[in-house]
Design a protein around this motif. Sequence first.
Motif, PDB file in Angstrom:
ATOM      1  N   THR A   1       3.023 -11.525  13.119  1.00  0.00           N
ATOM      2  CA  THR A   1       1.608 -11.622  12.751  1.00  0.00           C
ATOM      3  C   THR A   1       0.916 -10.315  13.099  1.00  0.00           C
ATOM      4  OG1 THR A   1       1.618 -13.989  13.250  1.00  0.00           O
ATOM      5  CG2 THR A   1      -0.527 -12.929  13.008  1.00  0.00           C
ATOM      6  N   VAL A   2       0.211  -9.744  12.141  1.00  0.00           N
ATOM      7  CA  VAL A   2      -0.495  -8.473  12.316  1.00  0.00           C
ATOM      8  C   VAL A   2      -1.993  -8.740  12.255  1.00  0.00           C
ATOM      9  CG1 VAL A   2      -0.884  -6.161  11.359  1.00  0.00           C
ATOM     10  CG2 VAL A   2       1.399  -7.193  11.251  1.00  0.00           C
ATOM     11  N   THR A   3      -2.727  -8.330  13.279  1.00  0.00           N
ATOM     12  CA  THR A   3      -4.184  -8.488  13.243  1.00  0.00           C
ATOM     13  C   THR A   3      -4.786  -7.444  12.315  1.00  0.00           C
ATOM     14  OG1 THR A   3      -4.312  -7.144  15.244  1.00  0.00           O
ATOM     15  CG2 THR A   3      -4.498  -9.504  15.522  1.00  0.00           C
ATOM     16  N   ILE A   4      -5.733  -7.893  11.499  1.00  0.00           N
ATOM     17  CA  ILE A   4      -6.372  -6.972  10.547  1.00  0.00           C
ATOM     18  C   ILE A   4      -7.884  -7.150  10.575  1.00  0.00           C
ATOM     19  CG2 ILE A   4      -4.337  -6.914   9.061  1.00  0.00           C
ATOM     20  CD1 ILE A   4      -7.293  -8.687   7.649  1.00  0.00           C
ATOM     21  N   ASP A   5      -8.559  -6.108  10.123  1.00  0.00           N
ATOM     22  CA  ASP A   5     -10.010  -6.157   9.946  1.00  0.00           C
ATOM     23  C   ASP A   5     -10.312  -5.574   8.580  1.00  0.00           C
ATOM     24  OD1 ASP A   5     -12.654  -6.619  10.496  1.00  0.00           O
ATOM     25  OD2 ASP A   5     -12.904  -4.927  11.867  1.00  0.00           O
ATOM     26  N   ARG A   6     -11.491  -5.859   8.089  1.00  0.00           N
ATOM     27  CA  ARG A   6     -11.912  -5.318   6.799  1.00  0.00           C
ATOM     28  C   ARG A   6     -13.266  -4.633   6.946  1.00  0.00           C
ATOM     29  NH1 ARG A   6      -9.209 -10.194   5.143  1.00  0.00           N
ATOM     30  NH2 ARG A   6      -7.522  -9.665   3.676  1.00  0.00           N
TER      31      ARG A   6
ATOM     32  N   TYR B   1     -12.485   3.107   4.026  1.00  0.00           N
ATOM     33  CA  TYR B   1     -11.448   3.477   4.981  1.00  0.00           C
ATOM     34  C   TYR B   1     -11.228   4.983   4.929  1.00  0.00           C
ATOM     35  CZ  TYR B   1     -10.678  -1.530   4.668  1.00  0.00           C
ATOM     36  OH  TYR B   1     -10.870  -2.889   4.670  1.00  0.00           O
ATOM     37  N   ASP B   2     -10.833   5.572   6.065  1.00  0.00           N
ATOM     38  CA  ASP B   2     -10.580   7.008   6.082  1.00  0.00           C
ATOM     39  C   ASP B   2      -9.088   7.292   6.215  1.00  0.00           C
ATOM     40  OD1 ASP B   2      -9.857   6.936   8.866  1.00  0.00           O
ATOM     41  OD2 ASP B   2     -11.979   7.004   9.390  1.00  0.00           O
ATOM     42  N   ALA B   3      -8.742   8.568   6.203  1.00  0.00           N
ATOM     43  CA  ALA B   3      -7.334   8.967   6.168  1.00  0.00           C
ATOM     44  C   ALA B   3      -6.565   8.528   7.408  1.00  0.00           C
ATOM     45  CB  ALA B   3      -7.239  10.483   6.001  1.00  0.00           C
ATOM     46  N   ASP B   4      -7.250   8.358   8.540  1.00  0.00           N
ATOM     47  CA  ASP B   4      -6.561   8.012   9.777  1.00  0.00           C
ATOM     48  C   ASP B   4      -6.374   6.511   9.964  1.00  0.00           C
ATOM     49  OD1 ASP B   4      -5.393   9.339  12.148  1.00  0.00           O
ATOM     50  OD2 ASP B   4      -6.822   8.116  13.254  1.00  0.00           O
ATOM     51  N   ASP B   5      -6.998   5.695   9.137  1.00  0.00           N
ATOM     52  CA  ASP B   5      -6.864   4.246   9.267  1.00  0.00           C
ATOM     53  C   ASP B   5      -5.460   3.792   8.869  1.00  0.00           C
ATOM     54  OD1 ASP B   5      -9.494   3.887  10.078  1.00  0.00           O
ATOM     55  OD2 ASP B   5     -10.238   3.614   8.037  1.00  0.00           O
ATOM     56  N   MET B   6      -4.923   2.822   9.605  1.00  0.00           N
ATOM     57  CA  MET B   6      -3.635   2.218   9.254  1.00  0.00           C
ATOM     58  C   MET B   6      -3.907   1.110   8.250  1.00  0.00           C
ATOM     59  SD  MET B   6      -0.391   2.411   9.590  1.00  0.00           S
ATOM     60  CE  MET B   6      -0.195   3.496  11.017  1.00  0.00           C
TER      61      MET B   6
ATOM     62  N   GLY C   1       0.468   1.097   6.059  1.00  0.00           N
ATOM     63  CA  GLY C   1       0.717   2.524   6.245  1.00  0.00           C
ATOM     64  C   GLY C   1      -0.552   3.322   6.017  1.00  0.00           C
ATOM     65  N   LYS C   2      -0.597   4.510   6.564  1.00  0.00           N
ATOM     66  CA  LYS C   2      -1.792   5.343   6.395  1.00  0.00           C
ATOM     67  C   LYS C   2      -1.927   5.891   4.978  1.00  0.00           C
ATOM     68  CE  LYS C   2      -2.520   6.786  11.177  1.00  0.00           C
ATOM     69  NZ  LYS C   2      -2.797   7.915  12.098  1.00  0.00           N
ATOM     70  N   LYS C   3      -0.811   5.984   4.262  1.00  0.00           N
ATOM     71  CA  LYS C   3      -0.840   6.646   2.967  1.00  0.00           C
ATOM     72  C   LYS C   3      -0.580   5.706   1.794  1.00  0.00           C
ATOM     73  CE  LYS C   3       0.484  11.132   4.857  1.00  0.00           C
ATOM     74  NZ  LYS C   3       1.455  12.261   4.808  1.00  0.00           N
ATOM     75  N   ILE C   4      -0.587   4.400   2.027  1.00  0.00           N
ATOM     76  CA  ILE C   4      -0.403   3.502   0.886  1.00  0.00           C
ATOM     77  C   ILE C   4      -1.613   3.619  -0.043  1.00  0.00           C
ATOM     78  CG2 ILE C   4       1.102   1.926   2.137  1.00  0.00           C
ATOM     79  CD1 ILE C   4      -1.257   0.030   2.476  1.00  0.00           C
ATOM     80  N   GLU C   5      -1.386   3.470  -1.323  1.00  0.00           N
ATOM     81  CA  GLU C   5      -2.437   3.726  -2.307  1.00  0.00           C
ATOM     82  C   GLU C   5      -3.315   2.509  -2.583  1.00  0.00           C
ATOM     83  OE1 GLU C   5      -0.667   5.370  -5.783  1.00  0.00           O
ATOM     84  OE2 GLU C   5      -0.003   7.203  -4.755  1.00  0.00           O
ATOM     85  N   THR C   6      -2.790   1.315  -2.390  1.00  0.00           N
ATOM     86  CA  THR C   6      -3.553   0.094  -2.637  1.00  0.00           C
ATOM     87  C   THR C   6      -3.672  -0.673  -1.338  1.00  0.00           C
ATOM     88  OG1 THR C   6      -2.644  -0.006  -4.873  1.00  0.00           O
ATOM     89  CG2 THR C   6      -3.710  -2.002  -4.026  1.00  0.00           C
ATOM     90  N   TYR C   7      -4.904  -0.994  -0.935  1.00  0.00           N
ATOM     91  CA  TYR C   7      -5.129  -1.656   0.351  1.00  0.00           C
ATOM     92  C   TYR C   7      -6.460  -2.384   0.334  1.00  0.00           C
ATOM     93  CZ  TYR C   7      -7.425   2.900   0.707  1.00  0.00           C
ATOM     94  OH  TYR C   7      -8.174   4.020   0.448  1.00  0.00           O
ATOM     95  N   ASP C   8      -6.576  -3.359   1.235  1.00  0.00           N
ATOM     96  CA  ASP C   8      -7.817  -4.120   1.326  1.00  0.00           C
ATOM     97  C   ASP C   8      -8.191  -4.448   2.769  1.00  0.00           C
ATOM     98  OD1 ASP C   8      -5.885  -5.981   1.929  1.00  0.00           O
ATOM     99  OD2 ASP C   8      -6.416  -7.395   0.334  1.00  0.00           O
TER     100      ASP C   8
END
Length: 261
Positions: free
Chosen positions: A132-137, A141-146, A159-166
């Motif tokens: 289980t991974v804790t997430i926030d929205r 988002y900036d370049a340093d965000d995971m 990942g820091k460099k994935i192109e699609t994220y929410d």
Amino acid sequence: MTQIAKVVILSAGQGKRLLPLTESRPKCLVELSGRSVLAWQLMALEAAGLREAVVVTGFAAEAVDAEIAALPLTTLTVRTRFNPFYSVTDNLATCWLVRHELTGGALLLNGDTLFEPDIAMSLLAAPEAPITVTIDRKPSYDADDMKVMTHGDALLAIGKKIETYDAESIGFLKFSAAGAKSFVAGLERAVRQPDGLKRWYLSVIDELSREPGLVRIRSIEGLDWAEMDFPADVERNVEMTERWLLREAQTLADIPLQAAG
């Protein structure tokens, strides 16, 4: 449902992006509102009901040992594991070094993640899942965000460099016994790769997310948390921890009233 009682905290790094604050102390010992980052973490974990913490040390390890010894903890037992390779590896190798500490299930926490106790409680109470991974929205988002891509309660990529994220990871995970076994197997594969010593452990989580049902998310939207990466973070984190101190003081002030009632 097995109750998780142990947490592993990755606090081996110096935190060079926080220089000069970290010239002689690791970033887990940077002070915020009268307490170190590590003190805030351990006290929140104790408040959430954890019983055992393993702090992985590296830079200025003796100072971390001294800080732990001085903390007024009552129900949380803390011990340290020294990583002698902290200066030449990233945190995937650190996780590999202490992989046996995850056996049977545990929480895994980044040493620069600040959080209120309710976040740890929410993670512990999350539905049964291998990982289980804790997430926030947030709005952007900036370049340093995971960054994280989700679908329902499933994690699809991280990942820091994935192109699609929410969403973004806050650096706090829960492993069941089976999830820990899968994660350790992933670490074993990764450290054998040419770039293994320079990878983040979340790259293993990204690989494991390809297996349906293995990696789930727990949203902690609306709760207080922050990272300690850059000098600009310090002022913002002081403001947050001052709010926490006021909340603590109010809770203590209410206790006699509740007892009298």
